[in-house]
Design a protein around this motif. Structure first.
Motif, mmCIF file in Angstrom:
data_model
loop_
_atom_site.group_PDB
_atom_site.id
_atom_site.type_symbol
_atom_site.label_atom_id
_atom_site.label_comp_id
_atom_site.label_asym_id
_atom_site.label_seq_id
_atom_site.Cartn_x
_atom_site.Cartn_y
_atom_site.Cartn_z
ATOM 1 N N LEU A 157 0.815 -1.219 0.000
ATOM 2 C CA LEU A 157 0.000 0.000 0.000
ATOM 3 C C LEU A 157 0.845 1.264 0.000
ATOM 4 O O LEU A 157 0.310 2.374 -0.052
ATOM 5 N N GLY A 158 2.166 1.101 0.101
ATOM 6 C CA GLY A 158 3.048 2.254 0.062
ATOM 7 C C GLY A 158 3.210 2.977 1.380
ATOM 8 O O GLY A 158 3.646 4.128 1.412
ATOM 9 N N VAL A 211 -7.609 -4.183 4.618
ATOM 10 C CA VAL A 211 -8.471 -4.779 3.591
ATOM 11 C C VAL A 211 -9.196 -3.685 2.820
ATOM 12 O O VAL A 211 -9.262 -3.707 1.584
ATOM 13 N N ASP A 212 -9.739 -2.707 3.546
ATOM 14 C CA ASP A 212 -10.437 -1.596 2.892
ATOM 15 C C ASP A 212 -9.485 -0.786 2.016
ATOM 16 O O ASP A 212 -9.829 -0.390 0.895
ATOM 17 N N GLU A 213 -8.271 -0.562 2.536
ATOM 18 C CA GLU A 213 -7.298 0.234 1.791
ATOM 19 C C GLU A 213 -6.836 -0.500 0.528
ATOM 20 O O GLU A 213 -6.657 0.102 -0.533
ATOM 21 N N GLU A 231 -9.548 -0.089 -2.012
ATOM 22 C CA GLU A 231 -9.558 1.265 -2.568
ATOM 23 C C GLU A 231 -8.473 1.458 -3.622
ATOM 24 O O GLU A 231 -8.673 2.142 -4.635
ATOM 25 N N GLN A 232 -7.291 0.845 -3.395
ATOM 26 C CA GLN A 232 -6.181 1.002 -4.330
ATOM 27 C C GLN A 232 -6.179 -0.054 -5.434
ATOM 28 O O GLN A 232 -5.281 -0.070 -6.278
ATOM 29 N N GLY A 233 -7.159 -0.942 -5.446
ATOM 30 C CA GLY A 233 -7.219 -1.976 -6.469
ATOM 31 C C GLY A 233 -6.125 -3.022 -6.343
ATOM 32 O O GLY A 233 -5.678 -3.586 -7.342
#
Length: 397
Positions: free
Chosen positions: A110-111, A166-168, A171-173
């Motif tokens: 996720l960076g 999980v949500d993040e 959101e980022q695909g």
């Protein structure tokens, strides 16, 4: 600070396993070892949390058989932080998850700038964890209550962290990317044992001659055997630098070895006969180790321009392309494609078309999402590496 009890009996394990089986949702799992203190990497504390069940702390050595726990949670998703560190110790106890969620790996993909457990908990939940006992000797018995509180907090928030990540990811695909990465961690075979592990002695490069190497090997083997027998980290008995100092000093007697200032460590004098016998055995060895052993390690990239100029051109063309894709995806380059994978494909590509590059990456262990994002671009960069700079295309933006 909560008061935690450590479960150290089969009866306690059975009761806790029943409670965990009755919980709901994924299971948070963590392991504490005694790295740097003990020879083994065995688990000395296992922490487990599940919603609807609570937190349980297990003492593996006296329990031994964890079949009840495996039966209770083995089919559930296990949440671990830096799973590759804990899975080997869990597998020693036949605790093997079917599927995992790795909060550290997810954070990398996720960076997130910080991926330590404390940082991830703070970034996702706003909760600060103390990391006072992360490097403690977890083979200590009894374990202090402050340590147990610290250990419990390592799993207490993991389920909430997992839900936030999980949500993040969604959101980022990156949900599918993460699934492939988690599966790869779970399926990764244990590292093969090095043929000559003694060659990892720090400072061995200063030893000259095959006879000196034989003495170094003999000392390493003697220390390894004693460390395993005592279950103590080898470096705590006699540090690498002390073994190398003994080789370089070339003592003529046991007394000279004992007088050697640089030959130190908790067992340097108490086991003097052992070390002197190892030195004599190395000196008497008839099968001397070679100065160097064959290796499939690639030369450092700085040497490529002379050793393999075509590969050097390929690597220099492909590296910024991969870096640009990683930046686009918002993750570290090494999580998109490890530098070693790119170097190996650049050094000796089976072809410079996308299909060949994809096949080579797959053979090296790249996941499908990584191949899909990089193979075509790497192949194009390889082709353009033969062209004049003015004719090359710009990295993707």
């Amino acid at each position: 600070m909560a008061d935690y009890a450590v479960i150290d009996t089969a009866e306690g394990l059975a009761a806790a396993s029943e409670a965990l089986a009755g919980g709901h949702g994924p299971v948070a799992v963590d392991v504490e070892r005694a790295s740097g203190f003990r020879y083994s990497q065995r688990a000395y504390l296992i922490q487990v949390f599940r919603r609807g069940a609570g937190i349980f702390l297990f003492d593996p050595p006296p329990i031994g058989d964890f079949a009840a726990l495996q039966a209770a949670i083995g089919e559930e998703e296990w949440i671990l932080h830096a799973a590759s560190q804990d899975l080997p110790s869990l597998r020693e106890l036949d605790l093997v998850p079917r599927v995992i969620f790795d909060t550290e790996l997810a954070s990398r993909m996720l960076g997130h700038d910080r991926v330590g457990l404390g940082a991830v908990v703070e970034d996702t939940l706003g909760i600060t964890l103390a990391k006072a006992h992360s490097a403690s000797d977890w083979s200590t018995r009894p374990l202090p209550q402050s340590w147990l509180d610290y250990a419990a907090k390592d799993v207490e928030h993991l389920v909430d962290v997992r839900d936030a990540l999980v949500d993040e990811l969604e959101e980022q695909g990156k949900t599918q990317f993460a699934r492939e990465e988690f599966a790869a961690v779970l399926e990764r075979a244990p590292k093969a044992v090095r043929e000559d592990p003694w060659r990892r002695l720090s400072g061995l490069h200063t030893v000259r001659g095959r006879r000196g190497l034989a003495v170094a090997r003999s000392l390493w083997q003697a220390r390894e055997a004693y460390a395993q027998e005592q279950d103590i980290a080898p470096g705590r008995l006699v540090p690498d630098r002390s073994l190398i100092a003994a080789v370089l000093a070339d003592p003529k007697s046991k007394q000279e070895l004992a007088a050697l200032k640089d030959f130190s460590g908790r067992a340097s004098r108490s086991q003097l006969d052992r070390w002197w016998a190892a030195i004599e055995a190395g000196r008497a060895e008839t099968e001397l180790p070679p100065d160097r052993v064959p290796s499939d390690t690639l030369p450092p990239p700085r040497a490529w321009v002379d050793r393999n100029p075509d590969a050097d051109a390929r690597l220099k063309a492909a590296r910024p392309v991969v870096e640009a894709i990683a930046e686009q995806l918002g993750m570290p380059t090494e999580n998109l494609l490890t530098p070693e994978m790119l170097r190996r494909v650049a050094w000796s590509p089976p072809g410079e078309d996308a299909e060949s590059v994809a096949g080579a990456l797959a053979t090296l262990g790249a996941r499908q999402w990584q191949i899909a994002h990089t193979a075509q671009q790497i192949a194009q960069a390889f082709v353009e590496s033969h062209q004049p700079p003015a004719e090359r295309s710009e990295p993707p933006s």
